[in-house]
Scaffold this motif. Structure first.
Motif, mmCIF file in Angstrom:
data_model
loop_
_atom_site.group_PDB
_atom_site.id
_atom_site.type_symbol
_atom_site.label_atom_id
_atom_site.label_comp_id
_atom_site.label_asym_id
_atom_site.label_seq_id
_atom_site.Cartn_x
_atom_site.Cartn_y
_atom_site.Cartn_z
ATOM 1 N N UNK A 94 0.876 -1.131 -0.004
ATOM 2 C CA UNK A 94 -0.053 0.172 -0.170
ATOM 3 C C UNK A 94 1.006 1.472 -0.229
ATOM 4 N N UNK A 95 0.593 2.094 -0.966
ATOM 5 C CA UNK A 95 1.323 3.343 -0.942
ATOM 6 C C UNK A 95 1.034 4.236 0.081
ATOM 7 N N UNK A 96 1.953 4.944 0.898
ATOM 8 C CA UNK A 96 1.312 5.760 1.867
ATOM 9 C C UNK A 96 0.812 7.109 1.229
ATOM 10 N N UNK A 97 0.263 7.897 2.211
ATOM 11 C CA UNK A 97 -0.329 9.243 1.631
ATOM 12 C C UNK A 97 0.015 10.362 2.452
ATOM 13 N N UNK A 98 0.099 11.512 1.851
ATOM 14 C CA UNK A 98 0.448 12.757 2.480
ATOM 15 C C UNK A 98 -0.961 13.357 3.125
ATOM 16 N N UNK A 99 -0.603 13.578 4.413
ATOM 17 C CA UNK A 99 -1.832 14.252 5.240
ATOM 18 C C UNK A 99 -1.820 15.704 5.066
ATOM 19 N N UNK A 100 -2.920 16.531 4.464
ATOM 20 C CA UNK A 100 -2.664 17.930 4.461
ATOM 21 C C UNK A 100 -2.824 18.486 5.712
ATOM 22 N N UNK A 101 -1.995 19.183 6.602
ATOM 23 C CA UNK A 101 -2.261 19.464 7.816
ATOM 24 C C UNK A 101 -3.276 20.919 7.990
ATOM 25 N N UNK A 102 -3.593 21.261 9.134
ATOM 26 C CA UNK A 102 -4.690 22.497 9.243
ATOM 27 C C UNK A 102 -3.977 23.649 8.725
ATOM 28 N N UNK A 103 -2.744 23.822 8.352
ATOM 29 C CA UNK A 103 -2.446 24.912 7.826
ATOM 30 C C UNK A 103 -2.260 25.004 6.269
ATOM 31 N N UNK A 104 -2.439 23.713 5.893
ATOM 32 C CA UNK A 104 -2.553 23.470 4.367
ATOM 33 C C UNK A 104 -1.299 23.018 3.917
ATOM 34 N N UNK A 105 -0.284 22.471 4.627
ATOM 35 C CA UNK A 105 0.940 21.899 4.309
ATOM 36 C C UNK A 105 0.958 20.694 4.015
ATOM 37 N N UNK A 106 1.971 19.677 3.418
ATOM 38 C CA UNK A 106 2.628 18.691 3.364
ATOM 39 C C UNK A 106 3.958 18.484 3.345
ATOM 40 N N UNK A 107 4.448 17.480 4.197
ATOM 41 C CA UNK A 107 6.140 17.188 4.042
ATOM 42 C C UNK A 107 6.327 16.253 2.920
ATOM 43 N N UNK A 108 7.018 16.761 2.124
ATOM 44 C CA UNK A 108 7.460 16.019 0.903
ATOM 45 C C UNK A 108 8.944 15.665 1.009
ATOM 46 N N UNK A 109 9.281 14.558 0.627
ATOM 47 C CA UNK A 109 10.483 14.015 0.372
ATOM 48 C C UNK A 109 11.514 14.897 -0.077
ATOM 49 N N UNK A 110 12.677 15.203 0.153
ATOM 50 C CA UNK A 110 13.676 16.061 -0.417
ATOM 51 C C UNK A 110 13.200 17.419 -0.467
ATOM 52 N N UNK A 111 11.922 17.817 -0.703
ATOM 53 C CA UNK A 111 11.408 19.091 -0.945
ATOM 54 C C UNK A 111 11.109 19.981 0.263
ATOM 55 N N UNK A 112 10.678 19.037 1.151
ATOM 56 C CA UNK A 112 10.373 19.529 2.632
ATOM 57 C C UNK A 112 8.971 20.199 2.635
ATOM 58 N N UNK A 113 8.682 21.227 3.380
ATOM 59 C CA UNK A 113 7.320 21.456 3.642
ATOM 60 C C UNK A 113 6.853 22.372 2.357
ATOM 61 N N UNK A 114 5.457 21.907 1.687
ATOM 62 C CA UNK A 114 4.956 22.499 0.683
ATOM 63 C C UNK A 114 3.699 22.921 0.930
ATOM 64 N N UNK A 115 3.165 24.250 0.652
ATOM 65 C CA UNK A 115 1.832 24.795 0.764
ATOM 66 C C UNK A 115 1.016 24.380 -0.446
ATOM 67 N N UNK A 116 0.050 23.517 -0.078
ATOM 68 C CA UNK A 116 -0.770 23.088 -1.246
ATOM 69 C C UNK A 116 -2.333 23.365 -0.804
ATOM 70 N N UNK A 117 -2.863 23.488 0.329
ATOM 71 C CA UNK A 117 -4.065 23.907 0.812
ATOM 72 C C UNK A 117 -4.673 25.216 -0.187
ATOM 73 N N UNK A 118 -5.802 25.073 -0.464
ATOM 74 C CA UNK A 118 -6.510 26.174 -1.363
ATOM 75 C C UNK A 118 -5.997 25.927 -2.835
ATOM 76 N N UNK A 119 -4.876 25.207 -3.185
ATOM 77 C CA UNK A 119 -4.793 25.027 -4.816
ATOM 78 C C UNK A 119 -5.467 24.013 -5.368
ATOM 79 N N UNK A 120 -5.799 24.062 -6.663
ATOM 80 C CA UNK A 120 -6.326 22.943 -7.204
ATOM 81 C C UNK A 120 -5.466 21.882 -7.744
ATOM 82 N N UNK A 121 -6.079 20.721 -8.243
ATOM 83 C CA UNK A 121 -5.057 19.614 -8.422
ATOM 84 C C UNK A 121 -4.126 20.195 -9.628
#
Length: 263
Positions: A94-121
């Motif tokens: 099973x592939x793990x998923x990224x949980x978007x936190x309350x601030x709209x961020x995810x922790x991405x490998x190598x890249x670190x914290x990314x702001x994705x909340x409020x953005x479209x796909x």
């Protein structure tokens, strides 16, 4: 002509009971899309995309011509056992998923914290391609919301919470999942509860008029709650139901007294 008080009593009770449970319903209260030939379909509908929200689970897979280069940009898989018989148990990756936190961020490998909340796909995909593209030439990135769901309550035939795989579902499709409205549902006053950026909004939709096709609520967002309000017939029936015998007895007594007084 002889007056039969008992026949009069029985007929009176019958009419009263029928009056309690039946009322006229007009076509305009029941039929969907009544003015559909008179409206213009908005061109914006075709380009609709949901916005990423806090608590979304995102499955993001990065691929490249050389699979080894993409490994650091992907979460590891986990193994699960699926079988009622331990001797026949098989492992499943099973592939793990990224949980978007309350601030709209995810922790991405190598890249670190990314702001994705409020953005479209599409916007998130472009953001990832730009950042991963610094390390990988022409990366291929797939993204999916894995916990997209909507809830339907009230006067629908099968209320409940429904998972949606496509990330794109209309109000009509959602009502169809719930086997449509009951005959007691108010089709001109459907409530949609939506939360965006931590703020809840309460919106009314009239599906008897086709104009809602061009509204912001034709497509549902993840975690939307759709509530169908009962009409007056259902409300009155619920109020009368437990007291029907008492009401009939009281009316019978009043009619009997009236018959005796005026006999």
């Amino acid at each position: 002509m002889n007056f039969n008080p008992y026949s009069f009593l029985n007929k009176s009770i019958l009419f009263i009971v029928l009056g309690l449970f039946f009322s006229c319903a007009s076509k305009k209260d029941i039929v969907y899309y009544q003015n559909i030939d008179a409206i213009n379909t908005s061109q914006n509908i075709a380009s609709y995309e949901v916005k990423i929200q806090p608590d979304d689970l995102l499955m993001i897979i990065v691929s490249a011509e050389d699979p080894e280069i993409a490994i650091p940009f992907n979460l590891s898989t986990i193994s699960t056992q699926n079988s009622s018989n331990l001797q026949l148990a098989t492992g499943q990756q099973t592939i793990q998923s990224y949980l978007v936190d309350r601030s709209g961020n995810i922790e991405f490998p190598v890249l670190g914290k990314l702001q994705v909340g409020g953005l479209s796909r599409t916007e998130v995909l472009q953001l990832l391609k730009d950042k991963v593209g610094v390390y990988i030439k022409n990366p291929i990135i797939n993204l999916r919301i894995t916990n997209f769901k909507i809830s339907l309550q009230g006067e629908v035939n099968v209320p409940g919470t429904y998972s949606v795989a496509s990330e794109r579902v209309t109000l009509i499709e959602a009502l169809s999942m719930a086997k449509d409205l009951t005959i007691y549902g108010k089709r001109h006053n459907i409530l949609i509860i939506r939360e965006m950026n931590g703020v809840k909004s309460y919106n009314r939709v009239d599906i008897t008029k086709a104009d809602f096709i061009n509204s912001p609520f034709y497509y549902l967002a993840q975690n939307d709650v759709v509530y169908v309000q009962p009409n007056n017939v259902k409300v009155n029936a619920s109020a009368v139901g437990p007291n029907t015998s008492v009401i009939i007895s009281a009316v019978s007594l009043l009619i009997t007294i009236s018959v005796l007084l005026f006999k």
